[in-house]
Design a protein around this motif. Structure first.
Motif, PDB file in Angstrom:
ATOM      1  N   GLU A   1      20.870 106.596  35.665  1.00 46.67           N
ATOM      2  CA  GLU A   1      20.721 105.352  34.263  1.00 46.67           C
ATOM      3  C   GLU A   1      22.065 104.761  34.184  1.00 46.67           C
ATOM      4  O   GLU A   1      22.932 106.029  35.293  1.00 46.67           O
ATOM      5  N   ILE A   2      22.660 104.044  34.108  1.00 44.08           N
ATOM      6  CA  ILE A   2      23.568 103.623  33.593  1.00 44.08           C
ATOM      7  C   ILE A   2      24.871 104.297  32.840  1.00 44.08           C
ATOM      8  O   ILE A   2      24.099 104.719  31.988  1.00 44.08           O
ATOM      9  N   GLY A   3      25.342 105.149  33.754  1.00 42.25           N
ATOM     10  CA  GLY A   3      26.459 105.492  33.040  1.00 42.25           C
ATOM     11  C   GLY A   3      26.268 107.113  34.208  1.00 42.25           C
ATOM     12  O   GLY A   3      27.651 107.767  33.736  1.00 42.25           O
ATOM     13  N   ALA A   4      25.730 107.075  34.474  1.00 45.76           N
ATOM     14  CA  ALA A   4      24.912 107.640  35.605  1.00 45.76           C
ATOM     15  C   ALA A   4      26.211 108.345  36.432  1.00 45.76           C
ATOM     16  O   ALA A   4      26.914 109.615  36.056  1.00 45.76           O
ATOM     17  N   HIS A   5      27.181 107.677  37.014  1.00 46.05           N
ATOM     18  CA  HIS A   5      28.077 107.884  38.332  1.00 46.05           C
ATOM     19  C   HIS A   5      29.766 107.172  37.701  1.00 46.05           C
ATOM     20  O   HIS A   5      30.048 107.157  38.247  1.00 46.05           O
ATOM     21  N   ILE A   6      29.340 107.163  36.016  1.00 42.59           N
ATOM     22  CA  ILE A   6      30.974 106.432  35.545  1.00 42.59           C
ATOM     23  C   ILE A   6      32.007 107.733  35.168  1.00 42.59           C
ATOM     24  O   ILE A   6      31.104 108.452  34.695  1.00 42.59           O
ATOM     25  N   LEU A   7      32.888 107.756  35.152  1.00 44.14           N
ATOM     26  CA  LEU A   7      34.667 108.930  35.583  1.00 44.14           C
ATOM     27  C   LEU A   7      35.646 108.137  35.349  1.00 44.14           C
ATOM     28  O   LEU A   7      35.859 107.040  36.197  1.00 44.14           O
ATOM     29  N   SER A   8      36.278 107.843  34.184  1.00 38.47           N
ATOM     30  CA  SER A   8      37.325 107.282  34.079  1.00 38.47           C
ATOM     31  C   SER A   8      38.110 108.747  32.782  1.00 38.47           C
ATOM     32  O   SER A   8      37.025 109.060  32.362  1.00 38.47           O
ATOM     33  N   GLY A   9      39.404 108.452  33.017  1.00 38.72           N
ATOM     34  CA  GLY A   9      40.194 109.015  31.588  1.00 38.72           C
ATOM     35  C   GLY A   9      39.292 108.786  30.053  1.00 38.72           C
ATOM     36  O   GLY A   9      39.100 110.195  29.933  1.00 38.72           O
ATOM     37  N   ALA A  10      39.043 108.114  29.947  1.00 36.44           N
ATOM     38  CA  ALA A  10      39.814 106.722  29.583  1.00 36.44           C
ATOM     39  C   ALA A  10      40.164 105.764  28.568  1.00 36.44           C
ATOM     40  O   ALA A  10      40.211 106.649  27.963  1.00 36.44           O
ATOM     41  N   VAL A  11      40.995 105.525  28.812  1.00 30.11           N
ATOM     42  CA  VAL A  11      43.016 104.309  27.137  1.00 30.11           C
ATOM     43  C   VAL A  11      41.794 103.167  28.163  1.00 30.11           C
ATOM     44  O   VAL A  11      42.088 102.846  29.045  1.00 30.11           O
ATOM     45  N   ILE A  12      41.358 102.323  27.187  1.00 35.59           N
ATOM     46  CA  ILE A  12      41.018 101.477  27.648  1.00 35.59           C
ATOM     47  C   ILE A  12      41.787 100.335  26.881  1.00 35.59           C
ATOM     48  O   ILE A  12      41.740 100.369  25.300  1.00 35.59           O
ATOM     49  N   GLU A  13      41.951  99.040  27.486  1.00 32.37           N
ATOM     50  CA  GLU A  13      43.155  98.043  27.158  1.00 32.37           C
ATOM     51  C   GLU A  13      41.974  96.963  26.337  1.00 32.37           C
ATOM     52  O   GLU A  13      41.490  96.710  27.438  1.00 32.37           O
ATOM     53  N   PRO A  14      41.789  96.327  24.882  1.00 37.28           N
ATOM     54  CA  PRO A  14      40.882  95.571  25.370  1.00 37.28           C
ATOM     55  C   PRO A  14      41.217  94.032  25.552  1.00 37.28           C
ATOM     56  O   PRO A  14      40.228  93.330  24.610  1.00 37.28           O
ATOM     57  N   ARG A  15      41.855  93.901  26.511  1.00 32.40           N
ATOM     58  CA  ARG A  15      42.138  92.360  25.918  1.00 32.40           C
ATOM     59  C   ARG A  15      41.155  91.514  26.684  1.00 32.40           C
ATOM     60  O   ARG A  15      40.946  90.632  26.601  1.00 32.40           O
ATOM     61  N   ALA A  16      40.274  92.148  28.011  1.00 24.48           N
ATOM     62  CA  ALA A  16      39.373  91.319  28.400  1.00 24.48           C
ATOM     63  C   ALA A  16      38.131  91.233  27.678  1.00 24.48           C
ATOM     64  O   ALA A  16      37.365  90.112  27.661  1.00 24.48           O
ATOM     65  N   LEU A  17      37.917  92.584  27.219  1.00 23.94           N
ATOM     66  CA  LEU A  17      36.984  92.632  25.833  1.00 23.94           C
ATOM     67  C   LEU A  17      36.526  91.474  24.652  1.00 23.94           C
ATOM     68  O   LEU A  17      35.694  91.491  24.409  1.00 23.94           O
ATOM     69  N   ASP A  18      38.323  91.057  24.508  1.00 23.81           N
ATOM     70  CA  ASP A  18      38.380  90.348  23.231  1.00 23.81           C
ATOM     71  C   ASP A  18      37.734  89.092  23.660  1.00 23.81           C
ATOM     72  O   ASP A  18      37.150  88.148  22.810  1.00 23.81           O
ATOM     73  N   GLU A  19      38.156  88.594  25.062  1.00 22.12           N
ATOM     74  CA  GLU A  19      37.314  87.147  25.896  1.00 22.12           C
ATOM     75  C   GLU A  19      35.949  87.586  26.195  1.00 22.12           C
ATOM     76  O   GLU A  19      35.580  86.709  25.772  1.00 22.12           O
ATOM     77  N   LEU A  20      35.602  88.779  26.373  1.00 17.85           N
ATOM     78  CA  LEU A  20      33.898  88.404  27.110  1.00 17.85           C
ATOM     79  C   LEU A  20      33.560  88.525  24.993  1.00 17.85           C
ATOM     80  O   LEU A  20      32.519  88.401  25.018  1.00 17.85           O
ATOM     81  N   LEU A  21      33.569  90.075  24.826  1.00 20.41           N
ATOM     82  CA  LEU A  21      32.826  90.045  23.294  1.00 20.41           C
ATOM     83  C   LEU A  21      33.779  89.845  21.989  1.00 20.41           C
ATOM     84  O   LEU A  21      34.063  91.181  21.726  1.00 20.41           O
ATOM     85  N   PRO A  22      34.573  88.912  22.148  1.00 13.04           N
ATOM     86  CA  PRO A  22      35.358  88.740  20.687  1.00 13.04           C
ATOM     87  C   PRO A  22      34.963  89.327  19.264  1.00 13.04           C
ATOM     88  O   PRO A  22      35.206  89.757  18.718  1.00 13.04           O
ATOM     89  N   ASP A  23      33.001  89.569  19.019  1.00 11.43           N
ATOM     90  CA  ASP A  23      32.818  90.589  17.742  1.00 11.43           C
ATOM     91  C   ASP A  23      32.853  92.395  18.250  1.00 11.43           C
ATOM     92  O   ASP A  23      31.823  92.552  17.840  1.00 11.43           O
TER      93      ASP A  23
END
Length: 541
Positions: free
Chosen positions: A43-65
């Motif tokens: 499933e989506i996310g099954a192989h995803i692993l990270s810390g994770a702390v996300i900086e939302p700069r790219a997300l602001d551009e992709l999905l401003p809402d």
């Protein structure tokens, strides 16, 4: 049986942050574009692993809402960063260090990257992206001109002997005008593309780290939501780059992890055991005391930076995200970089589709003009400076951060990690303590918590170019370091009576971290995709 064929405008290989961001951007810019995304995890996310702390700069551009979605409880951003701490550890003591500006997390969020990817997948599907989890891209397809024209998924139901079983189902040919490779670190198809199109002819070799992570439930009195703690120093020797993270999530959970650069020299070093030893330090153990470990995982990270980025495009496709190596090591973040690279690639692909061009040539100049390039250029010398050792690396990193700010007229070079490994005769074995089952654990109990599963009757996806090398060279010269660098106990030297030792590969334990493909001193181990849906099943890592 003939392969089924499906045709799309764009096929995306990989359901991580970069793959999903590219799919979303494509549909935003060109809604009629047919986009298919395949993911080898169940499933989506099954192989995803990270810390994770996300900086939302790219997300602001992709999905401003996204912020409004988070306020409604629809997006996984419920734990803003509240406090940063950086510690230098000795065996028993911890010293607070001044925080470099790159590590300031004001405005960032502690997240589960797997949960974030599932949220992004829902947004992508709402735009019309077709997402197929459980399908591993096993082959790159080329047209008559030699351009990439899609990928083929691996056959299902093939026995260990390579012959079809009664459950055999042929793979599917997914044809596309453009194919975006978002396989993550050290992608198997991306490596083939690199050789075919000489994508690495003008860049340094990639440098890697191995990241290990555990998720703990802790008592409420120990919980400090929003606390972000990083450490350097003990237990790693001063000539080995690495450090830890510990993040307090919004629930009574703590993500604790350790990253060891794979350019270390001592073949007796075990990143997994160093991680277990690290948790016994009072500065870390105090956070975990009274808690219980609920999840475990591991993955490799691309640490080479700007000078190790390959050529990004080729006829019929492009590399995005961690597949290319977009990670800011001093910032300890890669999600925003992966997503931004994917958006830039998607924008270039749209132009190529509109103009009928076979290569999205606008991707590279768009990256060169972006804030992402500026960010990576400014820190390009920090990670390679630690080849001089911890203290010289700290000194140079401070010089870059405060004075040079990336404007030095030089660029430090990277060298392939496997070339740094020394011979066993030149190093001392390391005595690691037995696990106590409270703070420290063994590999097999850890793999159990990763929910890893592979169909046992399938060809081994970990292949040896020359089986004789495993004993004649790896064991004889390096004391079989694959027994120690693998975080899942996949590789085991078996000695039975008077018989010659042999290398046993427990492929069913594989976490898909790719460390063996990277660190093997003879480059004799080749990681390939197993049957789709196999591997770890991370729920919230």
């Amino acid at each position: 049986m003939d392969r089924e064929t499906m045709s799309f405008d764009v096929v995306v290989v990989g359901g991580g942050p970069s793959g999903l961001a590219s799919a979303i951007r494509l549909k935003q810019l060109r809604p009629d574009t047919s986009v298919c995304l395949i993911e080898k995890g169940a499933e989506i996310g099954a192989h995803i692993l990270s810390g994770a702390v996300i900086e939302p700069r790219a997300l602001d551009e992709l999905l401003p809402d996204w912020a409004e979605s988070a306020e409604r409880g629809e997006a996984p951003f419920d734990c803003p960063a509240r406090e940063d701490r950086l510690l230098l550890l000795t065996r028993r003591r911890a010293f607070r260090l001044p925080l470099p500006r790159e590590m300031n997390n004001h405005g960032n969020y502690i997240v589960s990257l797997g949960v974030l990817c599932r949220w992004l997948a829902a947004r992508a599907e709402a735009l019309g992206v077709e997402i197929f989890p459980g399908f591993a891209a096993a082959e790159v397809l080329y047209d008559g001109t030699g351009a990439v024209c899609g990928v083929a998924t691996g056959d299902m139901g093939v026995g260990r002997d390579g012959r079809p079983t009664a459950a055999h189902t042929p793979g599917v040919a997914l044809l596309a005008r453009q194919t975006l490779f978002a396989e993550g670190c050290r992608g198997s198809l991306s490596a083939q593309l690199g050789d075919r199109f000489a994508l690495r002819r003008a860049c340094d070799p990639q440098a890697y780290g191995l990241g290990l992570k555990e998720l703990w439930e802790i008592p409420a009195e120990n919980h400090q939501p929003g606390l972000i703690l990083h450490t350097a120093g003990w237990p790693l020797p001063s000539d080995t780059y690495g450090g830890s993270f510990l993040y307090h999530l919004g629930t009574n959970q703590v993500a604790v992890g350790y990253v060891v650069a794979l350019d270390y020299a001592n073949p007796y070093l075990s990143p997994f055991e160093e991680f277990q030893r690290h948790k016994t330090h009072p500065a870390i153990a105090d956070h975990l005391r009274g808690g219980r470990r609920i999840a475990y995982g591991a993955r490799a990270l691309s640490e080479g930076g700007l000078q190790s980025l390959p050529q990004l495009t080729f006829p019929g496709g492009a590399l995005i995200g961690d597949t290319a190596g977009f990670l800011n090591v001093p910032k300890i973040k890669g999600t925003h970089a992966a997503m931004k690279s994917a958006m830039l690639a998607a924008e270039a692909v749209v132009r190529a589709l509109d103009e009928g061009r076979v290569e999205a040539l606008g991707y590279t100049p768009a990256f060169a003009a972006s804030w992402l390039h500026k960010e990576l250029h400014a820190v390009r010398n920090v990670r390679p400076s630690f080849r001089w050792g911890r203290w010289a690396g700290f000194a140079y990193a401070g010089l870059e951060s405060v004075v040079l700010r990336g404007k030095a007229p030089w660029t430090l070079r990277n060298r392939a990690d496997h070339l740094h490994l020394g011979k066993a005769a030149d190093h001392r074995p390391i005595d690691y303590a037995k696990p106590d089952g409270v703070l420290t654990f063994d590999r097999l109990s850890s793999v159990y918590l990763s929910n890893t599963n592979h169909v046992e009757d399938q060809p081994c996806h970990l292949r040896l170019k020359d089986p004789e090398v495993a004993i004649a060279t790896n064991l004889a010269v390096f004391d079989a370091p694959e027994q120690r660098y693998c975080p899942a106990g996949v590789y085991e030297v078996v000695r039975e009576g008077a018989a010659e030792p042999r290398l046993q590969i427990n492929a069913q334990n594989c976490l898909h971290c790719k460390t063996c493909d990277i660190k093997d001193p003879t480059q004799n181990i080749v990681w390939t995709v197993p049957e789709g849906g196999g591997g770890p099943a991370y729920s919230a890592m």
